[in-house]
Write a protein that holds these residues in place. Structure first.
Motif, PDB file in Angstrom:
ATOM      1  N   GLN A   1       0.824  -1.208   0.000  1.00 59.98           N
ATOM      2  CA  GLN A   1       0.000   0.000   0.000  1.00 59.98           C
ATOM      3  C   GLN A   1       0.860   1.260   0.000  1.00 59.98           C
ATOM      4  OE1 GLN A   1      -4.166  -0.021   1.913  1.00 59.98           O
ATOM      5  NE2 GLN A   1      -2.883  -1.191   3.316  1.00 59.98           N
ATOM      6  N   THR A   2       1.975   1.227   0.707  1.00 61.11           N
ATOM      7  CA  THR A   2       2.894   2.364   0.683  1.00 61.11           C
ATOM      8  C   THR A   2       3.376   2.625  -0.730  1.00 61.11           C
ATOM      9  OG1 THR A   2       3.625   1.946   2.958  1.00 61.11           O
ATOM     10  CG2 THR A   2       5.081   3.267   1.565  1.00 61.11           C
ATOM     11  N   ALA A   3       3.789   1.566  -1.426  1.00 60.32           N
ATOM     12  CA  ALA A   3       4.259   1.717  -2.807  1.00 60.32           C
ATOM     13  C   ALA A   3       3.141   2.221  -3.718  1.00 60.32           C
ATOM     14  CB  ALA A   3       4.804   0.381  -3.318  1.00 60.32           C
ATOM     15  N   LEU A   4       1.943   1.678  -3.561  1.00 64.00           N
ATOM     16  CA  LEU A   4       0.810   2.081  -4.401  1.00 64.00           C
ATOM     17  C   LEU A   4       0.476   3.554  -4.200  1.00 64.00           C
ATOM     18  CD1 LEU A   4      -1.594   1.353  -6.272  1.00 64.00           C
ATOM     19  CD2 LEU A   4      -2.878   0.771  -4.192  1.00 64.00           C
ATOM     20  N   GLN A   5       0.355   3.980  -2.963  1.00 65.15           N
ATOM     21  CA  GLN A   5      -0.012   5.359  -2.675  1.00 65.15           C
ATOM     22  C   GLN A   5       1.111   6.332  -3.038  1.00 65.15           C
ATOM     23  OE1 GLN A   5      -1.472   5.381   1.404  1.00 65.15           O
ATOM     24  NE2 GLN A   5      -2.803   3.646   0.962  1.00 65.15           N
TER      25      GLN A   5
ATOM     26  N   LEU B   1       9.357  14.147  -6.567  1.00 63.37           N
ATOM     27  CA  LEU B   1      10.171  13.340  -5.658  1.00 63.37           C
ATOM     28  C   LEU B   1       9.305  12.915  -4.487  1.00 63.37           C
ATOM     29  CD1 LEU B   1      12.818  12.214  -4.397  1.00 63.37           C
ATOM     30  CD2 LEU B   1      13.169  14.514  -3.428  1.00 63.37           C
ATOM     31  N   VAL B   2       9.268  11.612  -4.204  1.00 64.96           N
ATOM     32  CA  VAL B   2       8.491  11.078  -3.087  1.00 64.96           C
ATOM     33  C   VAL B   2       9.447  10.398  -2.120  1.00 64.96           C
ATOM     34  CG1 VAL B   2       6.572   9.626  -2.385  1.00 64.96           C
ATOM     35  CG2 VAL B   2       6.551  10.696  -4.660  1.00 64.96           C
ATOM     36  N   LEU B   3       9.546  10.937  -0.911  1.00 65.03           N
ATOM     37  CA  LEU B   3      10.391  10.357   0.139  1.00 65.03           C
ATOM     38  C   LEU B   3       9.547   9.427   0.986  1.00 65.03           C
ATOM     39  CD1 LEU B   3      12.201  13.636   1.313  1.00 65.03           C
ATOM     40  CD2 LEU B   3      13.024  11.955  -0.353  1.00 65.03           C
ATOM     41  N   ILE B   4      10.085   8.254   1.262  1.00 66.85           N
ATOM     42  CA  ILE B   4       9.354   7.258   2.044  1.00 66.85           C
ATOM     43  C   ILE B   4      10.143   6.923   3.293  1.00 66.85           C
ATOM     44  CG2 ILE B   4       8.513   4.877   2.093  1.00 66.85           C
ATOM     45  CD1 ILE B   4       7.933   5.104  -0.836  1.00 66.85           C
ATOM     46  N   GLY B   5       9.473   6.942   4.431  1.00 64.66           N
ATOM     47  CA  GLY B   5      10.087   6.478   5.670  1.00 64.66           C
ATOM     48  C   GLY B   5      10.842   7.554   6.410  1.00 64.66           C
TER      49      GLY B   5
ATOM     50  N   LEU C   1      10.936  17.474   6.115  1.00 61.30           N
ATOM     51  CA  LEU C   1      10.480  18.831   6.409  1.00 61.30           C
ATOM     52  C   LEU C   1      11.103  19.837   5.449  1.00 61.30           C
ATOM     53  CD1 LEU C   1      10.597  18.725  10.310  1.00 61.30           C
ATOM     54  CD2 LEU C   1       8.569  18.675   8.855  1.00 61.30           C
ATOM     55  N   LYS C   2      12.368  19.637   5.130  1.00 63.47           N
ATOM     56  CA  LYS C   2      13.038  20.531   4.188  1.00 63.47           C
ATOM     57  C   LYS C   2      12.393  20.425   2.809  1.00 63.47           C
ATOM     58  CE  LYS C   2      17.595  21.694   2.294  1.00 63.47           C
ATOM     59  NZ  LYS C   2      19.046  21.338   2.284  1.00 63.47           N
ATOM     60  N   ALA C   3      12.067  19.208   2.390  1.00 62.11           N
ATOM     61  CA  ALA C   3      11.426  19.016   1.080  1.00 62.11           C
ATOM     62  C   ALA C   3      10.089  19.746   1.020  1.00 62.11           C
ATOM     63  CB  ALA C   3      11.233  17.528   0.805  1.00 62.11           C
ATOM     64  N   GLN C   4       9.302  19.635   2.063  1.00 58.75           N
ATOM     65  CA  GLN C   4       8.006  20.296   2.082  1.00 58.75           C
ATOM     66  C   GLN C   4       8.141  21.811   2.097  1.00 58.75           C
ATOM     67  OE1 GLN C   4       6.047  18.496   5.443  1.00 58.75           O
ATOM     68  NE2 GLN C   4       5.696  16.568   4.388  1.00 58.75           N
ATOM     69  N   ALA C   5       9.179  22.308   2.778  1.00 62.08           N
ATOM     70  CA  ALA C   5       9.397  23.756   2.831  1.00 62.08           C
ATOM     71  C   ALA C   5       9.863  24.302   1.484  1.00 62.08           C
ATOM     72  CB  ALA C   5      10.417  24.080   3.921  1.00 62.08           C
TER      73      ALA C   5
ATOM     74  N   SER D   1       7.075  14.133   1.152  1.00 60.01           N
ATOM     75  CA  SER D   1       6.988  12.816   1.769  1.00 60.01           C
ATOM     76  C   SER D   1       5.538  12.575   2.144  1.00 60.01           C
ATOM     77  CB  SER D   1       7.883  12.750   3.002  1.00 60.01           C
ATOM     78  OG  SER D   1       7.433  13.675   3.982  1.00 60.01           O
ATOM     79  N   PHE D   2       5.227  11.396   2.610  1.00 56.28           N
ATOM     80  CA  PHE D   2       3.855  11.102   2.993  1.00 56.28           C
ATOM     81  C   PHE D   2       3.834   9.898   3.925  1.00 56.28           C
ATOM     82  CE2 PHE D   2       4.408   7.626   0.266  1.00 56.28           C
ATOM     83  CZ  PHE D   2       3.306   6.783   0.350  1.00 56.28           C
ATOM     84  N   LEU D   3       2.720   9.722   4.594  1.00 52.82           N
ATOM     85  CA  LEU D   3       2.496   8.541   5.423  1.00 52.82           C
ATOM     86  C   LEU D   3       1.383   7.730   4.783  1.00 52.82           C
ATOM     87  CD1 LEU D   3       2.633  10.088   9.012  1.00 52.82           C
ATOM     88  CD2 LEU D   3       4.399   8.720   7.880  1.00 52.82           C
TER      89      LEU D   3
END
Length: 324
Positions: A131-135, A233-237, A251-255, A266-268
């Motif tokens: 599910q992590t990979a799919l989302q 770019l999607v950061l995981i974990g 946090l830096k990526a989102q800023a 990134s995401f959960l």
């Protein structure tokens, strides 16, 4: 019942298997007789209490719930008063509370029917990682057919599913992994595999529409070099216990992202029955297969988590709990 527990945060040595009280399902939950449970990075984070943000939710000084585990596959033992979707004896897979145990509670809405063609061990390897990979690809990366996708950490639990799903989405996939995983990642359908011990992918001239980083250690400036001008770019974990509660890079990526043409973030992942059904459908059509590195019995839970962190597993580690 027998369960793998840790009373304090720490290394795998804090994990022990002992008798604990059998849980009772709440009104919106079911009690599952656990046949198998998946071992993923989320288990290590909850065991170690790292990044420190984990402790804000699960207990500052010590874990509130000593029993480890999220992924599960098994049979419904009993149902809560408000549950109508499931009945005792139903075969299910999904996520629960403290699944490294003979019985575990699970919200009825976080379970799906176990695909009949899969063993319990195979089904337990799916929920969190797949599910992590799919989302990450579909929702955060917004991947489209014909795009070029780079998966960093392609031989691991999440990465192995990400490669397969990216192929299923009709993209051109490049995987990055260690030398021992090259054959594994090629077999999953990657068009190209890069050995990170021989070459840094961020030194390449090529550009990718979507970069999924499941390895968690490259600077954002390096990753941006391999993104297209409007790439994602999607950061995981998490990133261990480093600065800013171990989430500094995210946090830096989102800023930075609002000021760039590129999308960094990134995401959960969230467990959803609908996504479990989507994955089951892909499995039934042969576009996705569970990837298992090894299967160990519940008494070897500490060894399983140690191998997860130190052994560079190819795919998911699974614990067998009850006889199927």
């Amino acid at each position: 019942m027998q369960a793998a527990v840790r009373d304090v945060y720490g290394p795998p040595e804090v994990v022990a298997v002992r008798d604990v009280e059998r849980p009772e399902p709440r009104a919106d939950e079911v009690l599952v007789k656990v046949c198998a449970a998946g071992v993923g990075p989320e288990v290590w984070h909850l065991m170690a209490g790292l990044p420190y943000a984990v402790r804000l939710v699960y207990g500052l000084r010590r874990p509130r719930d000593p029993v480890l585990g999220w992924d599960l596959a098994g049979r419904v033992e009993s149902v809560g008063a408000k549950v109508t979707a499931w009945k005792p004896g139903d075969e299910v897979f999904g996520t629960g509370v403290g699944t490294f145990a003979e019985y575990a509670r699970a919200k009825a809405t976080l379970l799906a029917a176990k695909p009949g063609a899969l063993s319990y061990e195979q089904a337990a390897a799916i929920p969190v990682s797949a599910q992590t990979a799919l989302q990450a690809l579909r929702d955060k990366g917004r991947v489209r057919a014909g795009q070029r996708v780079l998966v960093i950490g392609a031989s691991g639990g999440v990465g192995s599913y990400a490669v397969q799903l990216a192929v299923a989405f009709d993209t051109e996939v490049t995987g990055v992994c260690g030398p021992g995983g090259i054959g594994h990642v090629k077999a999953l359908g990657a068009a190209e595999v890069i050995d990170y011990t021989r070459e840094d992918v961020t030194d390449r001239d090529g550009r990718y529409d979507v970069v999924l980083d499941a390895a968690g250690n490259r600077p954002l400036s390096r990753l941006r070099r391999v993104l297209t001008p409007h790439g994602r770019l999607v950061l995981i974990g998490g990133e261990g216990g480093g600065r800013v509660l171990g989430m500094g890079r995210a946090l830096k990526a989102q800023a930075m992202s609002p000021f760039l043409r590129q999308d960094l973030g990134s995401f959960l992942a969230k467990t959803r029955a609908a996504d479990l059904d989507t994955l089951a459908g892909l499995i039934e059509t042969g576009k996705l297969k569970p990837v298992i590195d090894r299967v160990l019995p519940l008494p070897e839970a500490a060894d399983a988590i140690r191998h997860l962190r130190e052994g560079h597993p190819h795919g998911k580690i699974v614990l067998t709990v009850a006889e199927s």
